[in-house]
Every structure is written in structure tokens, then in C-alpha cells.
Design a protein around this motif. Structure first.
Motif, PDB file in Angstrom:
ATOM      1  N   SER A  73      -6.129  -6.651   8.175  1.00 48.33           N
ATOM      2  CA  SER A  73      -6.057  -5.200   8.341  1.00 48.33           C
ATOM      3  C   SER A  73      -4.611  -4.795   8.518  1.00 48.33           C
ATOM      4  CB  SER A  73      -6.895  -4.738   9.536  1.00 48.33           C
ATOM      5  OG  SER A  73      -6.418  -5.306  10.731  1.00 48.33           O
ATOM      6  N   GLY A  74      -4.361  -3.537   8.253  1.00 50.86           N
ATOM      7  CA  GLY A  74      -3.013  -3.010   8.419  1.00 50.86           C
ATOM      8  C   GLY A  74      -3.050  -1.521   8.621  1.00 50.86           C
ATOM      9  N   SER A  75      -1.945  -0.978   9.045  1.00 52.77           N
ATOM     10  CA  SER A  75      -1.848   0.461   9.268  1.00 52.77           C
ATOM     11  C   SER A  75      -0.456   0.940   8.905  1.00 52.77           C
ATOM     12  CB  SER A  75      -2.177   0.816  10.718  1.00 52.77           C
ATOM     13  OG  SER A  75      -1.270   0.197  11.604  1.00 52.77           O
ATOM     14  N   GLY A  76      -0.384   2.202   8.586  1.00 50.90           N
ATOM     15  CA  GLY A  76       0.879   2.833   8.252  1.00 50.90           C
ATOM     16  C   GLY A  76       0.663   4.327   8.219  1.00 50.90           C
ATOM     17  N   VAL A  77       1.502   5.019   7.459  1.00 48.02           N
ATOM     18  CA  VAL A  77       1.335   6.453   7.314  1.00 48.02           C
ATOM     19  C   VAL A  77       1.259   6.793   5.834  1.00 48.02           C
ATOM     20  CG1 VAL A  77       2.453   7.024   9.494  1.00 48.02           C
ATOM     21  CG2 VAL A  77       3.824   6.872   7.395  1.00 48.02           C
ATOM     22  N   SER A  78       0.602   7.890   5.538  1.00 47.76           N
ATOM     23  CA  SER A  78       0.429   8.300   4.149  1.00 47.76           C
ATOM     24  C   SER A  78       1.768   8.665   3.519  1.00 47.76           C
ATOM     25  CB  SER A  78      -0.517   9.496   4.074  1.00 47.76           C
ATOM     26  OG  SER A  78       0.072  10.645   4.663  1.00 47.76           O
ATOM     27  N   VAL A 123       0.830  -1.205   0.000  1.00 50.26           N
ATOM     28  CA  VAL A 123       0.000   0.000   0.000  1.00 50.26           C
ATOM     29  C   VAL A 123       0.865   1.256   0.000  1.00 50.26           C
ATOM     30  CG1 VAL A 123      -1.873   1.224   1.169  1.00 50.26           C
ATOM     31  CG2 VAL A 123      -1.648  -1.263   1.469  1.00 50.26           C
ATOM     32  N   THR A 124       0.469   2.213  -0.826  1.00 49.80           N
ATOM     33  CA  THR A 124       0.928   3.593  -0.660  1.00 49.80           C
ATOM     34  C   THR A 124      -0.288   4.489  -0.826  1.00 49.80           C
ATOM     35  OG1 THR A 124       3.112   3.095  -1.586  1.00 49.80           O
ATOM     36  CG2 THR A 124       2.491   5.408  -1.394  1.00 49.80           C
ATOM     37  N   VAL A 125      -0.565   5.286   0.194  1.00 48.72           N
ATOM     38  CA  VAL A 125      -1.682   6.230   0.172  1.00 48.72           C
ATOM     39  C   VAL A 125      -1.100   7.631   0.000  1.00 48.72           C
ATOM     40  CG1 VAL A 125      -3.564   7.231   1.511  1.00 48.72           C
ATOM     41  CG2 VAL A 125      -3.151   4.757   1.596  1.00 48.72           C
ATOM     42  N   HIS A 126      -1.413   8.256  -1.125  1.00 50.97           N
ATOM     43  CA  HIS A 126      -0.898   9.594  -1.417  1.00 50.97           C
ATOM     44  C   HIS A 126      -1.893  10.633  -0.914  1.00 50.97           C
ATOM     45  CE1 HIS A 126       2.170   7.928  -4.220  1.00 50.97           C
ATOM     46  NE2 HIS A 126       1.241   7.002  -4.406  1.00 50.97           N
ATOM     47  N   SER A 127      -1.387  11.655  -0.234  1.00 51.63           N
ATOM     48  CA  SER A 127      -2.256  12.672   0.356  1.00 51.63           C
ATOM     49  C   SER A 127      -1.891  14.061  -0.134  1.00 51.63           C
ATOM     50  CB  SER A 127      -2.160  12.619   1.881  1.00 51.63           C
ATOM     51  OG  SER A 127      -0.901  13.106   2.316  1.00 51.63           O
ATOM     52  N   VAL A 128      -2.803  15.003   0.120  1.00 48.80           N
ATOM     53  CA  VAL A 128      -2.560  16.388  -0.284  1.00 48.80           C
ATOM     54  C   VAL A 128      -1.361  16.967   0.451  1.00 48.80           C
ATOM     55  CG1 VAL A 128      -3.513  18.721  -0.251  1.00 48.80           C
ATOM     56  CG2 VAL A 128      -4.967  16.799  -0.893  1.00 48.80           C
ATOM     57  N   TYR A 129      -1.314  16.775   1.758  1.00 46.13           N
ATOM     58  CA  TYR A 129      -0.267  17.407   2.552  1.00 46.13           C
ATOM     59  C   TYR A 129       1.052  16.647   2.502  1.00 46.13           C
ATOM     60  CZ  TYR A 129      -3.909  20.348   4.655  1.00 46.13           C
ATOM     61  OH  TYR A 129      -4.927  21.243   4.874  1.00 46.13           O
ATOM     62  N   GLY A 130       0.989  15.346   2.228  1.00 50.36           N
ATOM     63  CA  GLY A 130       2.217  14.564   2.187  1.00 50.36           C
ATOM     64  C   GLY A 130       2.974  14.549   3.489  1.00 50.36           C
ATOM     65  N   ASN A 131       2.236  14.516   4.607  1.00 51.55           N
ATOM     66  CA  ASN A 131       2.889  14.701   5.909  1.00 51.55           C
ATOM     67  C   ASN A 131       2.859  13.471   6.806  1.00 51.55           C
ATOM     68  OD1 ASN A 131       0.169  14.650   6.368  1.00 51.55           O
ATOM     69  ND2 ASN A 131       0.097  16.491   7.654  1.00 51.55           N
ATOM     70  N   GLY A 132       2.618  12.296   6.246  1.00 46.67           N
ATOM     71  CA  GLY A 132       2.672  11.089   7.048  1.00 46.67           C
ATOM     72  C   GLY A 132       1.510  10.927   8.006  1.00 46.67           C
ATOM     73  N   THR A 133       0.299  11.182   7.538  1.00 43.82           N
ATOM     74  CA  THR A 133      -0.899  10.986   8.353  1.00 43.82           C
ATOM     75  C   THR A 133      -1.175   9.496   8.531  1.00 43.82           C
ATOM     76  OG1 THR A 133      -1.803  13.034   7.455  1.00 43.82           O
ATOM     77  CG2 THR A 133      -3.356  11.545   8.542  1.00 43.82           C
ATOM     78  N   GLU A 134      -1.705   9.115   9.674  1.00 42.38           N
ATOM     79  CA  GLU A 134      -1.993   7.710   9.934  1.00 42.38           C
ATOM     80  C   GLU A 134      -3.047   7.181   8.961  1.00 42.38           C
ATOM     81  OE1 GLU A 134      -3.615   4.722  13.497  1.00 42.38           O
ATOM     82  OE2 GLU A 134      -3.312   6.858  13.890  1.00 42.38           O
ATOM     83  N   VAL A 135      -2.809   5.953   8.477  1.00 41.34           N
ATOM     84  CA  VAL A 135      -3.712   5.282   7.546  1.00 41.34           C
ATOM     85  C   VAL A 135      -4.076   3.920   8.112  1.00 41.34           C
ATOM     86  CG1 VAL A 135      -3.951   4.280   5.243  1.00 41.34           C
ATOM     87  CG2 VAL A 135      -2.726   6.444   5.534  1.00 41.34           C
ATOM     88  N   ASN A 136      -5.368   3.564   8.024  1.00 34.77           N
ATOM     89  CA  ASN A 136      -5.829   2.242   8.428  1.00 34.77           C
ATOM     90  C   ASN A 136      -6.597   1.606   7.276  1.00 34.77           C
ATOM     91  OD1 ASN A 136      -5.158   2.075  11.437  1.00 34.77           O
ATOM     92  ND2 ASN A 136      -6.239   4.041  11.319  1.00 34.77           N
ATOM     93  N   ILE A 137      -6.306   0.320   7.033  1.00 35.69           N
ATOM     94  CA  ILE A 137      -6.915  -0.404   5.919  1.00 35.69           C
ATOM     95  C   ILE A 137      -7.500  -1.716   6.437  1.00 35.69           C
ATOM     96  CG2 ILE A 137      -6.474  -1.563   3.723  1.00 35.69           C
ATOM     97  CD1 ILE A 137      -4.499   0.464   2.999  1.00 35.69           C
ATOM     98  N   THR A 138      -8.707  -2.029   5.960  1.00 34.79           N
ATOM     99  CA  THR A 138      -9.377  -3.277   6.312  1.00 34.79           C
ATOM    100  C   THR A 138      -9.725  -4.026   5.037  1.00 34.79           C
ATOM    101  OG1 THR A 138     -10.328  -2.239   8.279  1.00 34.79           O
ATOM    102  CG2 THR A 138     -11.316  -4.300   7.546  1.00 34.79           C
ATOM    103  N   VAL A 139      -9.433  -5.327   5.005  1.00 34.66           N
ATOM    104  CA  VAL A 139      -9.761  -6.188   3.868  1.00 34.66           C
ATOM    105  C   VAL A 139     -10.935  -7.069   4.271  1.00 34.66           C
ATOM    106  CG1 VAL A 139      -8.908  -7.947   2.271  1.00 34.66           C
ATOM    107  CG2 VAL A 139      -7.350  -6.174   3.112  1.00 34.66           C
ATOM    108  N   ILE A 140     -11.960  -7.101   3.417  1.00 32.92           N
ATOM    109  CA  ILE A 140     -13.220  -7.724   3.781  1.00 32.92           C
ATOM    110  C   ILE A 140     -13.608  -8.759   2.730  1.00 32.92           C
ATOM    111  CG2 ILE A 140     -15.664  -7.292   4.300  1.00 32.92           C
ATOM    112  CD1 ILE A 140     -14.750  -4.324   4.827  1.00 32.92           C
ATOM    113  N   ASP A 141     -13.994  -9.944   3.184  1.00 40.59           N
ATOM    114  CA  ASP A 141     -14.519 -11.006   2.334  1.00 40.59           C
ATOM    115  C   ASP A 141     -15.997 -11.169   2.680  1.00 40.59           C
ATOM    116  OD1 ASP A 141     -15.068 -13.185   0.788  1.00 40.59           O
ATOM    117  OD2 ASP A 141     -13.783 -14.585   1.885  1.00 40.59           O
ATOM    118  N   GLY A 142     -16.864 -10.636   1.813  1.00 44.20           N
ATOM    119  CA  GLY A 142     -18.283 -10.622   2.150  1.00 44.20           C
ATOM    120  C   GLY A 142     -18.530  -9.646   3.282  1.00 44.20           C
TER     121      GLY A 142
END
Length: 633
Positions: free
Chosen positions: A271-276, A246-265
């Protein structure tokens, strides 16, 4: 020089965005009402287009809950020169109504323009009251070729590249309590003398394998509310081992916290987390793998600060490896024969713009039902919903970069080559997260390919850097100097796929790379006028078809012979991938599996299904007792 001059002109325009002033309320003029024009040919979907086209959310890989379509009837008028961008017709009714999205040259547009070099588009919109306190982003699927965007009399943005999406934060220019004027200036030179830009098959003067151009706003336009720091791009891939990248690109580019959930049905499976703005990974245990035979997709929820949206992914790995002494493409570590059609994405009523999602998906379902497991998207970029449909159906995609001017010995200068390279970056970044794409094509048959040196080596390295998860076909046909993952042969009508024989206009098979028949077939069969593009120049060019078969029995007999010959090359030699020309007829080309209006299928479906299955069986029998050693692309 075109590139530098145009860039400088519009850069100066954009840099003076705050100096244009407020809209001037000028005398209203009568605007001609929208009505479809009669095209040289229509489809079963033409009459159903209406005035609210493409109501679906246009961007399925970054889908926000709140949004507002701007598709529908706008106003249009032609302009006389590039300098007209300095004199926007603020507050004025324009000459004609036009349907958005559409190509100005199409019947669906209501304009059916020719030589649409300079154009104005205008509409008005209001911002929903419940968006208060949020920023508002204006999104475009694609505008061909250069777009300058004005909101309420202010220059808000400029974009170049006729195939690529772009977004504009229009919050500073909005009146949130009333009506807002959106005005867009579009410049589209196509192949006008002096211009060398990515145009694919578009020509101002169509001729046989080159077709009517597409100018203007030809993909969806929409608004959506976002927080001040929002996600601008999501890079998301998942491999056969369950690793999600994952890479989440943001407007500010300042390393905001990101949370991702993968769902089957309805079940959360990972799930995972990182920074933008920084890559991160996490794992999903025992994922169900995506393949043409089992196109399993997982829903994904992404949250970054106050921005939450939906996406999806499929778990699969594309690589290459040696199987029984032959370099093969591998999907999830295994070789399967990959067979598809050359798919140009043209429509007689809408040109580049399909009349509806239903119509667009019809072509893909037709291919899937026959047994094809791949489609080569030929020097065009489709709406995002097309790639979503391929992901859902299980159709692998070979994605071409739209080419520069072909067959004219007009090659790019340094600035034009840099622009081609920049737009190649746009292509890869825009599409690299779609599960179905497994190969990028940089050059087709030498079109716009510089031969005094070999730029395809550096461009291949660049594509691999941007997307290390796919294969690269650096030169599909003709000028092959050894770059990329494929040894690509084009030959009409019969194949020469990974074989020890080839024709003088092709290159010999290179056993260090994957053997692919990038194009073959092209068998023509003329039809009655109700299924033809009723343009005399196009009709006159029909005799340029590689081979004409005078009836469908002969056409299917010849098809069977060519597919049987291809099957022999799969069994005996190093053929791994093949592309049949083509899905449907286009204007003066009559070599499709279907006619241009999609009303007549040439194929004997039972025969074609058996022949396609024979290709897969030949590959399976060839490798059933073999082992592979895999390497990444």
C-alpha cells in the motif's frame, strides 16, 4: 486552413454553451426502426449482437462500482454541413434508429452509410434515484472524429480525435427527476479533400490496403456518479523491483490525499499514499513478475476523498541493453525473442467495432494458442477491454499511432502537424498504464511523415517524456533517420531482420538500435466467395497481394520457409523482434492467418507452433551463455 477554421467554429459554439436555450418541442416524426443491414460478409457472432451490445464495464483500469450503460438503440440522421451544429434538432425524433456503439458505415449500425460527414445522434436517459447528491459524468470510449455534446438543450462539450476516450461532467444540465435528452453532432471528414487528420487505414474510397471508414460513436457510452472532486485519470505502472509509480489526476488539482492498496487474491501485499496531481511511489516486496509466460496481475484499490474505484497492474520492466554485443529489447532484464502479427482490428460486420467482447478476444486467444507472444496494433486504437485481454493473456503490444493520409504526397501543414502531435499525447496518456504495451510506433512507412525536416526526433523525445517506461519505434519502415530505439525493416515476403543485407526501399540495419522486422510475410491465398468481402472492387484488388499461393499446402510451405529464414537471421544476425502480416484478411487483402469472417484458419497449427518455438529456441541458444548490460528506453 481546415484545422484553424474548424477549431475556431467549434470553440465559438462551445463558448456559447449557455446561450442556446431550452429544447423546443417540435412535431414528432416517424423514426425508422433499427434492423441490422446485410454486410458484404458476416461472422459467427453477427447474429448474436442484438440491441444491448457491449454490456461489460468499458474502462477496466478505472472501474467504479456504480454506472449505467447508454449502449443500445439510439436515433440518427444525417446533416448537411458543419453549420448544422448551430441548429440542433432539440426535442425531435430523428430519421432512423442506430445501434450504439457502431460505425455508421457498418451493417451492425443499421445505417450502412456512405460519406457520413455530418451526423446527429440522439437518446434519452434517466438518472437513478440513488445517485442523488453526486455529480454525473458522461463517458465515451471513442467518437470519430469530432463530437459536440448537447444535454437538455445546452452545449456541454466538444472533443476532437476519433480514437480517444473523453468524459463530460453533465451535472449542471441534468433533470434528476425525469428524462434527459442527449444529442450529439459528429463531423467526420476522413480523407475528404483538404483534410489531413489521423485516420489510419480508413478511406472514403477503399482500395486494397485501405478500407471502409468508420464514422460516429464506435465505442461504448456510459454514465457514472462521482463526487465533486473525482479522479479523471490514473497513471499507474509497476516495475520488476516492486516499485509502484502513481499519478492520480483530479478535477480540482489541489493535492487531495490518495491511498492505494495492492491485492493478490484476497491478500493485501502493499500500500502507499500520496496526494493527487503529483507523482508518488511505494514498494511491494517480492512481486510475481508479469511476462508472456506468466502474466500475473494484481488488483488495485484507489481512494481519493470520496472517490473509490478498482484498477490493476502487473510488475514488469521494459528496457533495452547490449547482450553479447547486440542491442536487444529486455523484459525484466532479459532478452527474449518477440514475435507477433500485424493486427488491424477490422471486422466485416462492425468494421472498427467488434461484434462482441467474445469475438474480440477470440482473435487474441487464437494468436496466443499458436505461440505468438506479441501483437502489433496497426494504426488503430482498440477498446480498453482489448488491452485488458492482452494484459491477462500475456501478449506484448506494439501500439501504433493512427497515421495521417498515406501514399498521396499530402503532408500536414504546421497546424495539422501540431494536431497530430496533440493526439499522439492523447494516445500515450490513455494507454500508458496497460502492462502489455512495450513499444510505441509514431510513423508507419512514411505516412504523413514530413521529410523536409525530421519531426520524429522531437516526437520521440515527447513520447519518452510522457512515458519513460517503454521503447519507441519512431519510423516503422521507410524514412528512417536514426530516431528512436529500433532499426525497423519492412520487406515482403521474406525477412531482412537485423541483417547485413537490405532492399532499396528499406534502410540498412543500424547496430546502435534494436533490429526489428516491422512487417514481412503477406502471403496470399484466395478463398471461395463465402469467406470473402463480397464487394467487386475489393475482389478486383486481390491480385495486388504481394504473393498468391494457390492452395493451403503451398501457403503453409511458403510460411514455413519464411519462418525458417527468419530463424536463421535470429541465429546469425541481430534480429530481436518480428511482425508477420497478418492476423486476419481485411476486405481486399487475403493474407491473414484466418479469413476475414474468422471461419477458416489457413495455418497448419502443428507446423506453425513448431516454427514459432524454433524462433524462441534460436534466440535462447544465441544468448544462453551471454550477459546483458541494461539501459532504460
Amino acid at each position: 486552413m481546415y484545422w484553424g477554421l474548424t477549431y475556431l467554429t467549434l470553440f465559438l459554439t462551445a463558448s456559447s454553451a449557455r446561450t442556446i436555450g431550452t429544447p423546443q418541442q417540435l412535431a414528432a416524426r416517424t423514426t425508422a426502426e433499427y434492423a441490422q443491414k446485410q454486410s458484404p460478409l458476416d461472422t459467427n457472432w453477427t447474429a448474436d449482437v442484438g440491441t444491448n451490445p457491449w454490456p461489460e464495464y468499458p474502462r477496466p483500469r478505472l472501474q467504479r462500482d456504480e454506472w449505467q450503460t447508454l449502449n443500445g438503440v439510439w436515433q440518427y440522421q444525417s446533416a448537411s454541413s458543419l453549420n448544422d451544429v448551430y441548429s440542433p434538432p432539440f426535442g425531435q425524433d430523428l430519421a432512423q434508429e442506430v445501434l450504439i456503439p457502431s460505425c455508421l458505415e457498418s451493417g451492425l449500425s443499421g445505417i450502412q452509410a456512405t460519406d457520413a460527414y455530418y451526423s446527429w445522434f440522439r437518446t434519452n436517459f434517466t438518472v437513478p434515484g440513488n445517485w442523488s447528491g453526486q455529480d454525473v459524468v458522461l463517458n465515451f470510449g471513442a467518437v470519430d472524429y469530432e463530437a459536440t455534446v448537447f444535454v437538455n438543450g445546452k452545449n456541454a462539450s466538444f472533443h476532437r480525435g476519433g480514437y480517444f476516450e473523453f468524459s463530460v461532467d453533465i451535472s449542471p444540465y441534468l433533470d434528476t427527476s425525469g428524462s434527459n435528452e442527449l444529442l450529439i453532432f459528429v463531423h467526420d471528414p476522413t480523407d475528404l479533400n483538404g483534410y489531413v487528420i489521423p485516420i489510419g487505414k480508413q478511406r472514403l474510397v477503399p482500395s486494397h490496403i485501405f478500407y471502409t471508414p468508420c464514422s460516429g460513436i464506435w465505442q461504448s457510452v456510459w454514465l457514472e456518479p462521482v463526487p465533486a472532486n473525482y479522479v479523471t485519470q490514473l497513471d499507474l505502472t509497476a516495475d520488476m523491483h516492486g516499485q509502484v509509480n502513481v499519478t492520480v489526476h483530479s478535477v480540482y488539482g489541489n493535492g487531495t490525499e490518495v491511498n492505494i492498496t495492492v491485492i493478490d487474491g484476497s491478500k493485501v501485499v502493499g500500500s502507499g499514499s500520496g496526494v493527487s496531481d503529483q507523482p508518488f511511489q511505494f514498494n511491494v516486496s517480492d512481486p510475481k513478475l508479469w511476462s508472456p509466460n506468466s502474466p500475473t496481475l494484481y488488483n488495485v484499490t484507489v481512494t481519493m476523498g470520496d472517490d473509490t474505484f478498482q484498477s490493476y497492474t502487473g510488475f514488469r520492466t521494459v528496457s533495452k541493453g547490449t547482450v553479447d554485443g547486440v542491442v536487444r529489447p529486455l523484459l525484466n532484464g532479459e532478452f527474449m525473442f518477440i514475435f507477433g502479427t500485424l493486427d488491424q482490428g477490422y471486422w466485416p460486420d462492425g468494421l472498427y467495432t467488434p461484434p462482441s467482447r467474445e469475438a474480440m478476444v477470440y482473435d487474441l486467444q487464437f494468436l496466443k494458442d499458436l505461440g505468438f507472444n506479441m501483437v502489433r496494433k496497426h494504426i488503430k486504437v482498440e477498446p480498453a477491454l482489448w488491452y485488458r485481454a492482452c494484459d491477462e493473456m500475456g501478449l506484448l503490444v506494439i501500439q501504433d499511432m493512427p497515421s495521417l493520409r498515406p501514399l498521396e504526397n499530402i503532408l500536414p501543414d504546421d497546424g495539422q502537424q501540431q494536431e497530430f502531435s496533440r493526439q499522439l499525447d492523447l494516445l500515450v496518456n490513455q494507454l500508458k498504464s496497460y502492462t502489455s504495451i512495450f513499444t510505441w510506433v509514431i510513423y508507419n512507412e512514411g505516412w504523413g511523415q514530413i521529410t523536409s525536416y525530421y519531426p520524429e526526433f522531437d516526437l520521440t523525445s515527447r513520447v519518452q517524456q510522457l512515458d519513460p517506461t517503454r521503447l519507441v519505434d519512431a519510423t516503422s519502415g521507410w524514412h528512417d533517420h536514426g530516431a528512436g530505439d529500433f532499426s525497423d525493416n519492412h520487406h515482403y515476403a521474406n525477412p531482412q531482420c537485423g541483417t547485413p543485407f537490405y532492399s532499396i526501399d528499406s534502410s540498412p540495419y543500424d547496430p546502435k538500435r534494436i533490429g526489428i522486422q516491422g512487417e514481412f510475410g503477406g502471403l496470399g491465398n484466395n478463398v471461395s466467395i463465402e469467406h470473402l468481402w463480397n464487394n467487386q472492387d475489393a475482389i478486383n484488388s486481390i491480385n495486388q497481394t504481394y504473393e498468391i499461393d494457390t492452395d493451403l499446402d503451398a501457403w503453409n510451405h511458403r510460411s514455413h520457409l519464411l519462418l525458417t529464414e527468419l530463424q536463421g537471421q535470429v541465429s546469425l544476425y541481430a534480429c530481436s523482434v518480428a511482425v508477420w502480416t497478418q492476423t486476419v484478411d481485411v476486405e481486399g487483402e487475403i493474407n491473414g492467418l484466418m479469413t476475414y469472417d474468422r471461419r477458416l484458419k489457413r495455418v497448419d497449427e502443428d507446423q506453425w507452433k513448431k516454427d514459432i518455438k524454433g524462433l524462441y529456441d534460436a534466440a535462447s541458444n544465441r544468448t544462453s551463455n551471454s550477459t546483458s548490460s541494461s539501459s532504460s528506453s
